[in-house]
Design a protein around this motif. Structure first.
Motif, PDB file in Angstrom:
ATOM      1  N   LEU A   1       0.874  -1.137  -0.017  1.00 57.45           N
ATOM      2  CA  LEU A   1       0.160  -0.302  -0.044  1.00 57.45           C
ATOM      3  C   LEU A   1       0.964   1.330  -0.069  1.00 57.45           C
ATOM      4  N   VAL A   2       2.057   1.215   0.841  1.00 56.83           N
ATOM      5  CA  VAL A   2       2.943   2.536   0.975  1.00 56.83           C
ATOM      6  C   VAL A   2       3.501   2.539  -0.569  1.00 56.83           C
TER       7      VAL A   2
ATOM      8  N   LYS B   1       1.738   7.045  -7.101  1.00 61.64           N
ATOM      9  CA  LYS B   1       0.786   8.209  -7.437  1.00 61.64           C
ATOM     10  C   LYS B   1       1.588   9.342  -7.457  1.00 61.64           C
TER      11      LYS B   1
ATOM     12  N   LYS C   1       2.460   1.737  -3.443  1.00 60.90           N
ATOM     13  CA  LYS C   1       1.395   2.228  -4.121  1.00 60.90           C
ATOM     14  C   LYS C   1       0.947   3.769  -4.289  1.00 60.90           C
ATOM     15  N   LEU C   2       0.846   4.062  -2.949  1.00 63.23           N
ATOM     16  CA  LEU C   2       0.619   5.225  -2.740  1.00 63.23           C
ATOM     17  C   LEU C   2       1.707   6.312  -3.051  1.00 63.23           C
ATOM     18  N   LEU C   3       3.012   5.942  -3.056  1.00 69.17           N
ATOM     19  CA  LEU C   3       4.037   6.627  -3.581  1.00 69.17           C
ATOM     20  C   LEU C   3       4.344   6.765  -5.038  1.00 69.17           C
TER      21      LEU C   3
END
Length: 72
Positions: free
Chosen positions: A65-66, A72, A68-70
Protein backbone atom coordinates in the motif's frame (compact mmCIF):
# COMPACT_ATOMS: atom_id res chain seq x y z
CA UNK A 1 -2.56 -10.30 -3.82
CA UNK A 2 -1.25 -9.19 -7.23
CA UNK A 3 -1.84 -5.55 -6.31
CA UNK A 4 0.58 -5.83 -3.38
CA UNK A 5 3.32 -7.86 -5.08
CA UNK A 6 6.77 -6.44 -4.34
CA UNK A 7 8.80 -8.94 -6.33
CA UNK A 8 10.68 -11.89 -4.92
CA UNK A 9 13.17 -9.89 -2.86
CA UNK A 10 10.63 -7.36 -1.58
CA UNK A 11 8.15 -10.06 -0.59
CA UNK A 12 10.90 -11.99 1.19
CA UNK A 13 12.11 -8.99 3.16
CA UNK A 14 8.57 -7.90 4.09
CA UNK A 15 7.70 -11.46 5.11
CA UNK A 16 10.78 -11.87 7.29
CA UNK A 17 10.37 -8.53 9.02
CA UNK A 18 6.62 -8.99 9.45
CA UNK A 19 7.06 -12.52 10.74
CA UNK A 20 9.55 -11.45 13.36
CA UNK A 21 7.43 -8.49 14.44
CA UNK A 22 4.23 -10.58 14.45
CA UNK A 23 5.89 -13.25 16.58
CA UNK A 24 7.20 -10.67 19.03
CA UNK A 25 3.83 -8.95 19.33
CA UNK A 26 1.95 -12.20 19.91
CA UNK A 27 4.57 -13.35 22.41
CA UNK A 28 4.13 -10.14 24.40
CA UNK A 29 0.36 -10.62 24.37
CA UNK A 30 0.64 -14.07 25.89
CA UNK A 31 0.36 -16.25 22.77
CA UNK A 32 4.07 -16.78 23.09
CA UNK A 33 4.81 -20.07 21.38
CA UNK A 34 8.37 -21.35 21.92
CA UNK A 35 9.74 -18.42 23.88
CA UNK A 36 6.94 -18.30 26.41
CA UNK A 37 6.42 -22.03 26.88
CA UNK A 38 10.09 -22.95 26.99
CA UNK A 39 9.45 -26.09 24.93
CA UNK A 40 9.23 -27.34 21.40
CA UNK A 41 5.87 -29.08 21.31
CA UNK A 42 3.66 -29.12 18.22
CA UNK A 43 1.35 -26.41 19.57
CA UNK A 44 4.20 -24.00 20.23
CA UNK A 45 5.74 -24.56 16.80
CA UNK A 46 2.33 -24.20 15.15
CA UNK A 47 1.75 -20.93 16.98
CA UNK A 48 5.08 -19.57 15.82
CA UNK A 49 4.40 -20.55 12.21
CA UNK A 50 0.93 -19.02 12.32
CA UNK A 51 2.07 -15.76 13.91
CA UNK A 52 4.95 -15.48 11.47
CA UNK A 53 2.67 -16.10 8.51
CA UNK A 54 0.08 -13.59 9.62
CA UNK A 55 2.73 -10.99 10.47
CA UNK A 56 4.45 -11.51 7.12
CA UNK A 57 1.19 -11.17 5.22
CA UNK A 58 0.20 -8.01 7.04
CA UNK A 59 3.63 -6.47 6.47
CA UNK A 60 3.49 -7.32 2.77
CA UNK A 61 0.10 -5.62 2.40
CA UNK A 62 1.24 -2.53 4.31
CA UNK A 63 4.43 -2.16 2.29
CA UNK A 64 2.48 -2.73 -0.93
CA UNK A 65 0.00 0.00 0.00
CA UNK A 66 2.79 2.43 0.84
CA UNK A 67 4.56 1.63 -2.43
CA UNK A 68 1.31 2.10 -4.37
CA UNK A 69 0.68 5.49 -2.70
CA UNK A 70 4.23 6.67 -3.44
CA UNK A 71 3.94 5.78 -7.13
CA UNK A 72 0.83 7.93 -7.56
Amino acid sequence: MKNFNLGVLGNSIAGIVGGVLGGQILASLGAGGLAASGGMDAGAIGGQVASGGVGGGVAMVIVGLVKKLLVK
